[in-house]
Design an enzyme around this catalytic site. Sequence first.
Site, PDB file in Angstrom:
ATOM      1  N   LYS A  48      16.255   0.554   0.449  1.00  0.00           N
ATOM      2  CA  LYS A  48      14.940   0.698   1.065  1.00  0.00           C
ATOM      3  C   LYS A  48      14.194  -0.633   1.057  1.00  0.00           C
ATOM      4  O   LYS A  48      14.228  -1.375   0.066  1.00  0.00           O
ATOM      5  CB  LYS A  48      14.154   1.769   0.308  1.00  0.00           C
ATOM      6  CG  LYS A  48      12.809   2.141   0.915  1.00  0.00           C
ATOM      7  CD  LYS A  48      12.174   3.261   0.110  1.00  0.00           C
ATOM      8  CE  LYS A  48      10.826   3.695   0.670  1.00  0.00           C
ATOM      9  NZ  LYS A  48      10.256   4.823  -0.121  1.00  0.00           N
TER      10      LYS A  48
ATOM     11  N   SER B 189       8.466   8.477   2.808  1.00  0.00           N
ATOM     12  CA  SER B 189       8.590   7.132   3.329  1.00  0.00           C
ATOM     13  C   SER B 189      10.026   6.596   3.366  1.00  0.00           C
ATOM     14  O   SER B 189      10.277   5.546   3.954  1.00  0.00           O
ATOM     15  CB  SER B 189       7.731   6.182   2.473  1.00  0.00           C
ATOM     16  OG  SER B 189       8.205   6.147   1.122  1.00  0.00           O
TER      17      SER B 189
ATOM     18  N   SER C  50       8.975  10.974  -1.515  1.00  0.00           N
ATOM     19  CA  SER C  50       9.489  10.093  -0.467  1.00  0.00           C
ATOM     20  C   SER C  50      11.003  10.080  -0.337  1.00  0.00           C
ATOM     21  O   SER C  50      11.525   9.688   0.713  1.00  0.00           O
ATOM     22  CB  SER C  50       9.004   8.655  -0.700  1.00  0.00           C
ATOM     23  OG  SER C  50       7.631   8.535  -0.432  1.00  0.00           O
TER      24      SER C  50
END
Length: 463
Positions: free
Chosen positions: A77, A152, A176
């Site tokens: 990420k 996210s 997330s």
Amino acid sequence: MTTPPRAVTLAGAVRGGRSSARAETEAALARIAVGNPALNAFIAVHSDEALADADAVDRRIAAGEHLPLAGVPVAIKDTIWVAGRRVTQGSRLFADFHAPADAIAVERLRHAGAVVVGMANTSEFACKGVTTNPLFGPTRHPMDPALTPGGSSGGPAAAVAGGLVPLALGTDAGGSSRRPPAHVGAVGFKPSFGAIPYGPGFAEPFTGIAVMAPIAADVADAALMFEALAGPDPRDPDSAMVAPPEDRPAASLTVAHSPRFGLDAPVDDDVREAVDSAVEALARAGVRIVRRDPVWPAGVTETALMPLQHAGLAVLYGDAFRHDPTLFDPDIAAQIERGLSLSGAEVAAAQLLGTEVARALAATFDGIDLIVGPTTPCVAWPLDRLGPETIGGRPVPPRAHAVFTPLINHAKAPALSLPCGTGRDRLPVGLQIVAPRGMDRRVLRFAAFAEETLAAGGQGSHP
């Protein structure tokens, strides 16, 4: 698109000489080249560095090293430091930032033989429930490009569910890395706070609850990744040991079914039916299912704790916002503006409420081994909005899709989202499995049992 082998299988083939880290890395890079333009899951692919790292893995295997993740391509990420790589947090403020060091989790992935192939998309500062940002735009759902995978960690989840890589490393401070996997049909595991060391890296807006989170196509791969990452490190004073594996059969556990996790929150019928069907299948397989909800402190809602995130954003980025609000995603700018308006008493009240939430969840486990319920109250929604406009037939605010995950973060407990069938338009539904803090391996072991049980029962679809 060619589906990659599972991480367990791939690593075994590389260790056994039936494949090589270079061959698996080349295959992943080819899949990304074909599949990523439609998804925008990866925002940077580091082909030369990945191939060089793969060659180093092959040399280590030839020298006799045992590498649990030998040659497994991994997406990281775009909030997690990877030494020398551009890491932006989806923000114009960090558009030219290059990480000076690996995060401990990335360092451990490399030590285990994994190959970092690139950075996966995120919402700005990982503070939004859909994956889009001012630098790279939106990530799209692997099943339907008109839908969002959520956020996210939408980039990491889409990279796995889209068949680009077997594993991804996300973060989770409010769901997330559970909600996006639930929306795309992957496994997302939020460990106990401290189970995987955090940092070095960016300052977190939401301190004391954020974790590194494995995302995988199945539970075995998530468990393999967790075992490579877990364990304390002196560089992270919050890192801690978790309980060792238990001898009890998974089917002997007492599991509480909580259809709304004790909250007055609407759930779409297709999600409710998929989760109920999964729970019934587990009961038929011998699991003792009881009905129990957490009893939360008065005033608990998902938004009641948001002052902590807004205040954190204001502390970190308030000066830049005052200088030029247009630098930010408008939704993040609004959060910073709210944070700047908060009083110290409002922030302290949210901190105290978070502590009470942790105590309330701990009390729920008296005589109970696990709690299960929906990861999200809805399936994926259109890409152009923050959340569905209605859930369960009721008009809802934009964050209503996120209601069932954040309280688990504040309790610092482990939770895993497991695919448990499909809802409307055959979109995936996730079953959230929660255990007391430190019982991470209990979650993983039961999730593996549930995965096998649901697969044997042909679980479950909705028109």
